[in-house]
Design an enzyme around this catalytic site. Sequence first.
Site, mmCIF file in Angstrom:
data_model
loop_
_atom_site.group_PDB
_atom_site.id
_atom_site.type_symbol
_atom_site.label_atom_id
_atom_site.label_comp_id
_atom_site.label_asym_id
_atom_site.label_seq_id
_atom_site.Cartn_x
_atom_site.Cartn_y
_atom_site.Cartn_z
ATOM 1 N N GLU A 155 23.096 61.108 107.212
ATOM 2 C CA GLU A 155 23.067 60.058 106.177
ATOM 3 C C GLU A 155 22.436 60.698 104.950
ATOM 4 O OE1 GLU A 155 24.084 56.825 106.345
ATOM 5 O OE2 GLU A 155 24.870 57.031 108.367
ATOM 6 N N CYS A 171 18.793 55.767 98.045
ATOM 7 C CA CYS A 171 19.971 56.626 98.195
ATOM 8 C C CYS A 171 21.210 56.004 97.555
ATOM 9 C CB CYS A 171 20.235 56.906 99.664
ATOM 10 S SG CYS A 171 20.457 55.404 100.619
HETATM 11 P P1 NAD Z 1 14.608 65.532 102.543
HETATM 12 O O1 NAD Z 1 15.956 66.018 102.894
HETATM 13 O O2 NAD Z 1 13.742 66.386 101.689
HETATM 14 O O3 NAD Z 1 13.749 65.219 103.861
HETATM 15 C C1 NAD Z 1 14.231 64.417 104.923
HETATM 16 C C2 NAD Z 1 13.572 64.859 106.214
HETATM 17 O O4 NAD Z 1 13.893 66.223 106.471
HETATM 18 C C3 NAD Z 1 12.052 64.756 106.223
HETATM 19 O O5 NAD Z 1 11.638 64.228 107.460
HETATM 20 C C4 NAD Z 1 11.599 66.186 106.036
HETATM 21 O O6 NAD Z 1 10.375 66.465 106.669
HETATM 22 C C5 NAD Z 1 12.707 66.994 106.664
HETATM 23 N N1 NAD Z 1 12.893 68.301 105.999
HETATM 24 C C6 NAD Z 1 12.738 68.567 104.672
HETATM 25 N N2 NAD Z 1 13.008 69.867 104.424
HETATM 26 C C7 NAD Z 1 13.344 70.440 105.603
HETATM 27 C C8 NAD Z 1 13.730 71.761 106.009
HETATM 28 N N3 NAD Z 1 13.818 72.760 105.149
HETATM 29 N N4 NAD Z 1 13.991 71.975 107.322
HETATM 30 C C9 NAD Z 1 13.924 70.967 108.218
HETATM 31 N N5 NAD Z 1 13.546 69.701 107.900
HETATM 32 C C10 NAD Z 1 13.266 69.430 106.612
HETATM 33 O O7 NAD Z 1 14.830 64.077 101.880
HETATM 34 P P2 NAD Z 1 13.755 63.131 101.243
HETATM 35 O O8 NAD Z 1 13.237 63.743 99.989
HETATM 36 O O9 NAD Z 1 12.767 62.694 102.272
HETATM 37 O O10 NAD Z 1 14.664 61.850 100.906
HETATM 38 C C11 NAD Z 1 15.431 61.772 99.771
HETATM 39 C C12 NAD Z 1 16.888 62.131 100.037
HETATM 40 O O11 NAD Z 1 17.387 61.374 101.131
HETATM 41 C C13 NAD Z 1 17.795 61.774 98.875
HETATM 42 O O12 NAD Z 1 18.744 62.776 98.715
HETATM 43 C C14 NAD Z 1 18.433 60.469 99.310
HETATM 44 O O13 NAD Z 1 19.658 60.182 98.677
HETATM 45 C C15 NAD Z 1 18.589 60.711 100.765
HETATM 46 N N6 NAD Z 1 18.670 59.447 101.471
HETATM 47 C C16 NAD Z 1 19.847 59.092 102.057
HETATM 48 C C17 NAD Z 1 19.936 57.858 102.697
HETATM 49 C C18 NAD Z 1 21.197 57.381 103.357
HETATM 50 O O14 NAD Z 1 21.136 56.384 104.070
HETATM 51 N N7 NAD Z 1 22.329 58.013 103.172
HETATM 52 C C19 NAD Z 1 18.832 57.022 102.735
HETATM 53 C C20 NAD Z 1 17.659 57.442 102.133
HETATM 54 C C21 NAD Z 1 17.587 58.657 101.521
#
Ligand code: NAD
Length: 466
Positions: free
Chosen positions: A208, A242
């Site tokens: 997602e 998002c």
């Molecule tokens: P992110 O991708 O930075 O982090 C999400 C998760 O991944 C966190 O739990 C984090 O600890 C982990 N993570 C981060 N970097 C990592 C790595 N290098 N290796 C492994 N795990 C890692 O996202 P965010 O900043 O928490 O959230 C914002 C993003 O999420 C935006 O792009 C937003 O559009 C998206 N989002 C999508 C939805 C949806 O339903 N489609 C909903 C909410 C947010």
Amino acid sequence: MIEQLVMHQKDFAIHSRNDNPLTRLEHIEKLEQAILDHQSELCQALYEDFKKPEVEAMLSEILPLMKEVRFAKKNIKKWMKQRRVKTPALLLTSSSYTRLEPLGACLIISPWNYPIYLTLSPLVSALAAGNGVTIKPSEFAPKCSRILHSLLAKTFKPNQVSVIEGGPETTTELLKHPFDHVFFTGSTAVGKIIMRGASEYLARVTLELGGKSPTIVDNSANLQEAAKKIVWAKFFNAGQTCIAPDYLFVQADVYNHFVRLLKEEIENSFGKSKDAQKSSNSFARIINTKHTVRLKGLLENALANNSSLLCGGEVDVESRYVAPTLLDKVEPGTEIMNQEIFGPVLPILTFKDLQEVVTYVNNHPKPLMIYLYSNSSFNIKKITKETSSGSLSINDSLISLMNPHLPFGGVGASGLGSYHGEFGMEAFSHKKAIFKQGWGGKAIKLLYPPYNEGKLKLVKNLLKLP
Ligand code: NAD
């Protein structure tokens, strides 16, 4: 320790395969009760993490979560039933069925922007499907992560639900273990890392992801209403949603009028003066300094590339405040048009002919959502048929996600797979195909070896069967 946990969760799922629906119902009810009992602590944690106003917390985290819970409770029995499907004439004398089975040990990795809803809503689906679940909440919403940990530890045994807190290194460690499904909500960039990691054990993935959701306003729209809905959706959670409108395409002949309406709506919602807006308790903060600085950079870059401020523009890094901002004359090639904004800054572009918008959208990664404000059935049809996105919402913003009869998920760069309601149950299940032949059925046996001309003729005739 993780290895053992995963094995116990797989075992849990094996024993859930033949659950009575009442058992699954009980699991969902346990979660429901825990949420109801901890409502105020959950809202408090959201406030402490990024000053999320209580109304927004209730509206965007607790309410949709409870809707998901209640929908699952109402339908779990139906979802768990083995279903008969059609069997073609060629397979005469046999019958066919599908049945949902738990996948095993599932890993849910959640983001910080709706830290409660985006963690517990997939959990509802995973519990409904009978899995063991490990959850890795976001380290950027530490108070929420803490409370999720304690709430779930009090409610479930670790072989059913476990929370492991930490950042990317924790996710990396978790991905070394043989989960059966990884459900990830987060950025597109990290989504790729997750998919790569999950491939080691061929774990199934649901991604997602995010991206840039365009919002289109044509000259037939009810402009007053569109302005209200767009301002609400864009500045909800300070733009950190998002499916927030990322940028706006407004038809040129209504542009000036529409901008005036947008500005009025911002003042109605958050106050007229800069100070009033900054102290408004209806407006959240940016999650951390890094993202505040990123937004400041995007804004400066746009302004250095001929764009101008229609309102807002203030960034206070120390208090992580970015004012509700509208940007005019944004060049399509600027940085702000090339990365997900994820903050309260709304670039506005104009178009004369809707085809320009269709071409623009089709030349960029497929968005999670497209919003269209229009009264023209021609334009509605054109956007519906000529663009691709996870979802399309016509004449409203954000709320479509509260319909559990619609799948929620992206396509291409905005995601893989979907959930909510029965789609969530399916995302966390294996749909097993069951084929049952009656004894004595002989149609297909006529084609067993030894082969001859007659059998070849028969196969050719079968091509004509429906
Ligand atoms: P992110 O991708 O930075 O982090 C999400 C998760 O991944 C966190 O739990 C984090 O600890 C982990 N993570 C981060 N970097 C990592 C790595 N290098 N290796 C492994 N795990 C890692 O996202 P965010 O900043 O928490 O959230 C914002 C993003 O999420 C935006 O792009 C937003 O559009 C998206 N989002 C999508 C939805 C949806 O339903 N489609 C909903 C909410 C947010």
